[in-house]
Design an enzyme around this catalytic site. Sequence first.
Site, PDB file in Angstrom:
ATOM      1  NE  ARG A  29      -3.291   7.913  -1.355  1.00 18.64           N
ATOM      2  CZ  ARG A  29      -3.174   6.700  -1.879  1.00 18.64           C
ATOM      3  NH1 ARG A  29      -3.040   6.461  -3.276  1.00 18.64           N
ATOM      4  NH2 ARG A  29      -3.254   5.660  -1.053  1.00 18.64           N
ATOM      5  CG  HIS A  47      -1.954   0.939   1.400  1.00 18.70           C
ATOM      6  ND1 HIS A  47      -1.864   2.305   1.199  1.00 18.70           N
ATOM      7  CD2 HIS A  47      -3.306   0.859   0.872  1.00 18.70           C
ATOM      8  CE1 HIS A  47      -3.018   2.846   1.306  1.00 18.70           C
ATOM      9  NE2 HIS A  47      -3.670   2.158   1.086  1.00 18.70           N
TER      10      HIS A  47
END
Lengths: 602, 247
Positions: A254, A234
């Site tokens: 994000r 990740h």
Amino acid sequence: MAETKEYDVIVVGAGGAGLRAAIEASAHGVSVGLICKSLLGKAHTVMAEGGMAASLANVDSRDNWKVHFADTMRGGQYGNNSTMAAHHAREAPDRVRELEAWGAVFDRTQEGRILQRNFGGHRYPRLAHVGDRTGLEMIRTLQDHGIHQGVDVHMEVTIFHVLKDGDRVVGVVAYDRERGRFRVFKAKAVVFATGGIGRAYKVTSNSWEYTGDGQSLAYHAGAELIDMEYVQFHPTGMVWPPSVRGILVTEGVRGEGGVLRNSENRRFMFDDIPDLYKDQTADTPEEGWKYTQGDKESRRPPELLTRDHVARCIMREVRDGRGSPHGGVFLDIAWIKKNLPDAENHIKRKLPSMYHQFKELAGIDITKEPMEVGPTTHYAMGGIRVDGDSQMSTVPGLFAAGECAAGLHGANRLGGNSLSDLVVFGKRAGEHAALFAKENGWGTIDQGQVDSAQKTALAPFDRPTNAEGPFQVQYALQEKMQDLVGIVRRDDELKQAVDFISGLRTKAEAVGVSGNREYNGGWHTALDLDNLLIVSEAIARSAVQRQESRGAHFRDDYPEKDESWGKKRSVTRKAADGSMEVFAEDLPPIPSELQQIIEENR
Amino acid sequence: MASVTFRIWRGDGETGEFVEYSTDITEGMVVLDAVHQVQAESANDLAVRWNCKAGKCGSCSAEVNGVPRLMCMTRMTDLPTDVPVTIEPMQAFPTLKDLVPDVSWNYEAKKQIKPFKPRTPDNEDGSWTMYQEDVDRVQEFRKCIECFLCQDVCHVLRDHHKHEEFVGPRYFVYTAALEMHPLDTEDRTEELKKAFGVGYCNITKCCTVVCPEGITITDNAIIPLKERVADTFYDPIQWLIRKATGK
């Protein structure tokens, strides 16, 4: 003599997949036992943050299962099991609605429907979510529903051997943590929902439970593993302070408009956009911001490209000396205050756990300053090979669902596709395991197998304790996997890792433990070592074999995709002589109706 | 790097003692890191329960210097380290071994509470229409990570051992989440009064103070439940109606 319990279906693991499998099997009228390593409700699902992908089309009416299917295949670089990807995309919306019917309370749209958010690789806002604690909502909903469905739950019980009668699985052998007593569970069918392998690495977002138990025990029982080279790193884990290194920072940051910057304050993600995603990616920061705020004419910012790509871009910035002080990059959500009134409260409402996590563990206020983030081992795309419809492994009577099973995600998993995977295939595995149990009677438990498994499990108590205890062996493995089988891989280093693992096996087999059998962390770790070594070896060997870069698997010595490798998958199995066999086989062709959907959504 | 001494409970509920261990503390460490370091260095068989190490699963609850906390969210810099740091298991439950309590009572308590029972779906696809403002208060309760620190600190359980008559703050929050769920049609008022013993709570708010998720347990969950019980059982008009109708 170990206590024996009998169930038509035994489910191992009580995260999202295991709970859903147990509920489904029970609904089919068979007796069900659910075994979990931890207390109920604590499984790794609880840590999932961002959401659950399903084409409900509540936020963007253009979404449907076909687009979700095509996105999943593109994200997986077409190494996916297309049957599974189609089932998943078709059935995920029903599984979300089912959770609501069982009490889950998702965030809402203005119209009072389930709200959906943007995530990397998903064309439309697709993730049903609850702030950034969606996994907790899922596991608690399934748990609170499940405890009223007549399922027997065995908490803090760890399995360490699969019992067979001929080819078929007939039960498992386990110990309970509390007293260290052995238990035999006799079953007509067994479902593995045991999760991932993250603890094979030093920097990971995974909890202690993720030691590859299901993959390893299935392997020993004769099941095939596939796609083991595909380990997802990740892109955003915490990097500082050291004790929290690896803890997940949700992609939701994000999705809500957070941007990645290097030490020169540059949004480096704009510098490298893969061809496969050029048409879908914003040209300017303004367009990217509008996308995160729901503007349907805008395209996604490059921060929301797939995880494999973002992780590599971060690595590149760090390697080239443009990283943050502690070896990561900056993830900034605080900047949105330029565009949003009351941004501080907006961030706290949308990302409460992240606010909390950074405030408590790093002393950082994310509404005011950027976070430091870097890649962390997160997810195994590879695992137990299963039939795309029934979830049965290559061993009759042994089923697998969730992270320990392989196929849905191909070379790279899209964020949000894991929570939906758990319930879609948990349900399927539970149903087919119940059918298998109804169609097949009891097998016979071979006491010899039970005795020998127990003897092996107790061996560490008979060995002298020395400087290299179970924890030291585990740390050594984690260091090497991190260094040599991480995000960027090379032939010589991978082979070095294979040799190291083989040497470490000798040490693991000599590990001694002290104390008694009650809740003995040292003993438990000693028993986990074989599982960790098996999955680590499978990952390293599969990674040596794949001489190309694809999805999560990046080879420095073969940095490009290779068309012929793109048509192959890696298979791992235990050879007759007990050694590990890894080979490549051709991927089956994608059925034409599914291929057409892919073409329509290019 | 500085060496810090820990006094860790070793033993079960019946017998045991605090044992001192020293280990080096580095920047950013939390209490759980220190316990793991002690386990790896000098007490392999030390029993400690943990999972996520990120304050999300609620497994590593213990009492640090007498205060119920999650070990994974307690930073070493927040504790005095010139004197030994004392770590013991939660005291409201029996101890299995070392830092691991037997919390099985909690799971049994939850099973008594009637499950969620939604009204008929509003929409053809089987879904419901609910607005964010209608679900805000339930979402607060659903943040609970079941760490049981609120149960540990509650004097009704901890000091008076009313485990048979009182379900504790965690299950009032759980019941409140069900009772205030916009879709739920079940009624749990009678059990709240009788089996769950909501009347034992005298609103000292200790549970709210220790909640790592910041749930306002007393004000938002327990007091409204007490009001429901009062409205149903102690409202004089309701009482007269019940008398008259025999219900």
